[in-house]
Design a protein around this motif. Structure first.
Motif, short mmCIF file in Angstrom:
data_model
loop_
_atom_site.label_atom_id
_atom_site.label_comp_id
_atom_site.label_asym_id
_atom_site.label_seq_id
_atom_site.Cartn_x
_atom_site.Cartn_y
_atom_site.Cartn_z
N GLU A 121 0.72 -1.03 -0.09
CA GLU A 121 0.07 0.04 -0.06
C GLU A 121 0.91 1.25 0.02
OE1 GLU A 121 -3.62 2.05 -0.51
OE2 GLU A 121 -3.18 -0.22 -0.29
N TYR A 122 1.90 1.03 0.77
CA TYR A 122 3.07 2.25 0.95
C TYR A 122 3.66 2.37 -0.45
CZ TYR A 122 6.19 5.59 2.85
OH TYR A 122 7.05 6.71 3.03
N LEU A 123 3.88 1.53 -1.29
CA LEU A 123 4.84 1.49 -2.50
C LEU A 123 3.94 2.25 -3.54
CD1 LEU A 123 6.27 -2.13 -2.70
CD2 LEU A 123 7.49 0.00 -1.99
N LYS A 124 2.60 2.22 -3.47
CA LYS A 124 1.69 3.15 -4.42
C LYS A 124 2.16 4.44 -4.39
CE LYS A 124 -2.10 -0.30 -4.00
NZ LYS A 124 -3.48 -0.60 -3.65
N ARG A 125 2.63 5.19 -3.43
CA ARG A 125 2.95 6.52 -3.37
C ARG A 125 4.10 6.78 -4.37
NH1 ARG A 125 3.99 7.96 3.18
NH2 ARG A 125 1.64 7.17 3.73
N TYR A 126 4.79 5.86 -4.74
CA TYR A 126 5.84 5.99 -5.81
C TYR A 126 5.34 5.78 -7.41
CZ TYR A 126 8.95 5.83 -1.77
OH TYR A 126 9.76 6.00 -0.72
N SER A 127 4.43 6.83 -7.40
CA SER A 127 3.70 6.88 -8.65
C SER A 127 4.45 7.27 -9.82
CB SER A 127 2.22 7.31 -8.58
OG SER A 127 2.29 8.24 -8.21
N ASN A 128 5.35 8.32 -9.62
CA ASN A 128 6.02 8.86 -10.75
C ASN A 128 7.23 8.23 -11.28
OD1 ASN A 128 4.46 11.56 -10.61
ND2 ASN A 128 5.14 11.32 -8.62
N ASP A 129 7.68 8.39 -12.29
CA ASP A 129 8.98 7.76 -12.63
C ASP A 129 9.71 8.62 -13.75
OD1 ASP A 129 8.66 6.65 -15.70
OD2 ASP A 129 6.85 6.49 -14.53
N ASP A 130 11.00 8.76 -13.81
CA ASP A 130 11.83 9.34 -14.45
C ASP A 130 13.20 8.26 -14.96
OD1 ASP A 130 13.80 9.42 -12.57
OD2 ASP A 130 13.48 11.72 -12.30
N GLU A 131 14.31 8.86 -15.70
CA GLU A 131 15.29 7.94 -16.14
C GLU A 131 15.87 7.21 -14.87
OE1 GLU A 131 16.49 12.16 -15.66
OE2 GLU A 131 14.99 11.11 -16.64
N ARG A 132 15.61 7.90 -13.60
CA ARG A 132 16.44 7.30 -12.44
C ARG A 132 15.44 6.20 -11.75
NH1 ARG A 132 17.51 12.95 -11.00
NH2 ARG A 132 19.98 13.42 -11.17
N GLY A 133 14.23 6.33 -12.43
CA GLY A 133 13.38 5.51 -11.56
C GLY A 133 12.12 5.60 -10.97
N ARG A 134 11.44 4.99 -10.14
CA ARG A 134 10.37 5.33 -9.55
C ARG A 134 10.26 6.33 -8.32
NH1 ARG A 134 6.83 -0.04 -8.26
NH2 ARG A 134 5.53 1.62 -7.14
N TYR A 135 9.60 7.31 -8.36
CA TYR A 135 9.79 8.17 -7.11
C TYR A 135 8.60 8.84 -6.55
CZ TYR A 135 9.21 12.07 -10.36
OH TYR A 135 8.71 12.91 -11.21
N ASP A 136 8.42 9.17 -5.26
CA ASP A 136 7.58 9.93 -4.66
C ASP A 136 7.84 11.23 -4.43
OD1 ASP A 136 5.06 10.66 -3.09
OD2 ASP A 136 5.76 9.56 -1.38
N THR A 137 6.87 12.24 -4.03
CA THR A 137 7.48 13.75 -3.87
C THR A 137 7.41 14.00 -2.49
OG1 THR A 137 5.40 14.63 -4.39
CG2 THR A 137 6.63 14.20 -6.12
N GLY A 138 8.42 15.01 -2.11
CA GLY A 138 8.28 15.46 -0.98
C GLY A 138 8.37 17.08 -0.86
#
Length: 537
Positions: free
Chosen positions: A205-222
């Protein structure tokens, strides 16, 4: 003790607590001969590979105060343990008023407090400056124990109170709420102590926060802002058209993303807030808003996330069920996973850990599997023989499949020595101390060495059986007369002096010692060993 510090008081706090033959306790003066006595630790067996010295893993059977006192006072052991123990974990009697199959858990509060306080004081001597003590209790005494720990270690040494949720539901109590947790008080030996952070794997459920991605990989925002309105400061000024003052906030750039861009601490310190934001953007660490009115945020990448930090509420470690492989049948056995986490936070492989309420041996078993050196003490011979020692023997031979065995990859090895706390060498009648009948000549010499702080060397053919710097110890299992005194003095090297101890002392021997070897002394046992309630040094 610091002036003005809050302390807990109770009847008997200024007295010493001694065990009685019937398993009870009695209050005596702190100067009582038996209260200051240093008990011997006698080897009763070896298991696995050991070196045969005090640095081995130790299973000690006997009263925990006497065992800890011996570790602090007998020079051979004090060199290994005093000020060198990295972590203490104890699961003492909770004082619940119940009688369990393996022990009674019912003491009057003042007795429990004195019992636990004396052990806390010895922990302070044994712990390294960066060491920690973990005290596992329930609501019966935890509040009083915290007062004692504040008094002994200081309030500033308090690190945490772990709340371990043992069960998810309890039947309703008659007058109050059902108890679902136990507490573990955590204190540092000094302000140098700190805990090592641990992380749990991220849940789906927490991993769903990492819904963005770029060339470095999946990310969440702060968030790049904080809840302070500072329009007159650097952190409150507009950057690239975004003014934090419009939302009554200010910029707040976290340090870690800047470090990840390759900047040093000195470089970060020299940047303005807007320069820090520029540095993040140039490195591709800014997530720009897709909708009008949104503020830029920074990228938190999944592959750099350690996991969910473990806090002070532990709900993921269950009690041992009736079918668990690690179950020993001991009434209050704790799960190995609990001790594994505690050791992971407070010590490293090779460190010394201590538990003076061994019970089924969980602490020592986990310590052994995790590569720690360990000392554990069990008061009851029956418990040590039926639970503690057999379990540790299985760990050594690799025949212990339960608990954390697979998690840590344990396959067996190492060893430990079994010791027992010797009976008191003193009999006290009408406040007069006498030597106990069980003492042999060798035990008498070892007892004198321990009480006076000499490293015991045993009978090596010379007149001496111990040393302390340039002082040599000679012990006579009889009367020290003029002939004995001359013989001992004659074996001293230049610059040495002696402490000569006998069961009896002739007056002429005392005079002769003073004349032939200034600085040497002759003492009568036990009178001069327990004078004024402390060892004669």
């Amino acid at each position: 003790m610091a002036s003005g510090r809050l302390t807990l008081s109770w009847v008997g706090k200024d007295q010493a607590l001694l065990n009685t033959p019937d398993g009870g306790y009695e209050w005596v003066s702190r100067h009582h001969a038996r209260a200051t006595e240093v008990r011997l630790l006698k080897e009763t067996g070896k298991t696995g590979t050991v070196r045969g010295n005090p640095g081995d893993n130790l299973l000690i059977q006997g009263d925990s105060y006497d065992a800890l006192h011996a570790l602090c006072r007998i020079p051979e052991y004090a060199r290994e343990y005093r000020g060198k123990v990295k972590q203490v974990y104890i699961d003492p009697p909770f004082n619940t008023g119940q009688s369990f199959t393996d022990y009674s858990d019912s003491l009057e509060h003042s007795i429990w407090l004195s019992m636990i306080r004396e052990r806390f004081l010895l922990f302070k001597e044994l712990l390294a400056a960066d060491g920690t003590v973990w005290v596992h209790l329930d609501d019966n005494e935890v509040h009083r124990a915290r007062c004692l720990l504040d008094e002994i270690f200081g309030p500033s040494s308090y690190l945490a109170t772990v709340v371990w949720q043992r069960t998810s539901a309890k039947s309703l109590a008659r007058r109050t709420m059902g108890t679902m947790h136990e507490s573990i008080l955590v204190y540092g030996a000094t302000e140098k102590a700190e805990l090592q952070p641990l992380y749990l794997p991220l849940e789906e459920e927490y991993l769903k926060r990492y819904s963005n991605d770029d060339e470095r990989g999946r990310y969440d925002t702060g968030d790049l802002t904080a809840g302070s309105h500072r329009p007159h400061l650097d952190s409150g000024m507009a950057w690239r058209g975004f003014d934090p003052s419009t939302i009554r906030r200010c910029w707040a750039v976290p340090r870690n993303p800047l470090v990840e861009t390759g900047l040093t601490e000195d470089q970060i310190a020299s940047l303005t807030m807007r320069e820090k934001l520029d540095a993040l953007d140039e490195a591709g660490y800014i997530h720009w808003p897709r909708k009008l009115g949104g503020f830029p945020r920074y990228k938190k990448y999944l592959h750099k996330t350690k996991g969910r930090a473990i806090g002070n509420l532990w709900t993921d470690i269950n009690v041992i069920n009736s079918q668990a492989v690690e179950r020993t049948g001991f009434s209050t056995q704790k799960p190995e996973a609990l001790i594994e986490r505690i050791f992971a936070m407070g010590s490293d492989p090779g460190d010394i850990v201590l538990d003076c309420f061994a019970g089924s041996g969980t602490t020592a078993a986990v310590a052994h599997k995790m590569g720690r050196r360990w000392v554990t003490v069990e008061a009851l011979a029956e418990t040590a023989d039926n639970f503690t020692r057999p379990r540790l023997e299985r760990v050594v031979v690799g025949d212990d499949a339960g608990g954390v065995t697979k998690t840590v990859g344990w396959e067996g090895g190492g060893g430990f020595r079994s010791l027992e706390v010797a009976p008191s060498a003193l009999e006290v009648v009408d406040e007069r101390a006498f030597l106990a009948d069980w003492l042999s000549a060798d035990d008498f010499a070892a007892m004198v060495a321990a009480q006076l702080g000499f490293t015991y060397s045993g009978a090596d053919g010379s007149a001496f059986c111990g040393e302390r710097g340039r002082a040599r110890l000679a012990v006579v299992n009889g009367v020290v007369d003029e002939v004995v005194a001359r013989g001992v003095i004659g074996q001293l090297d230049e610059g040495e002096r002696t402490v000569l101890v006998g069961r009896g002392v002739a007056p002429e021997a005392e005079v002769l010692i003073r004349e032939l070897s200034p600085g040497s002394r002759v003492l009568k046992a036990p009178r001069d060993l327990v004078r004024r309630g402390r060892a004669v040094r």
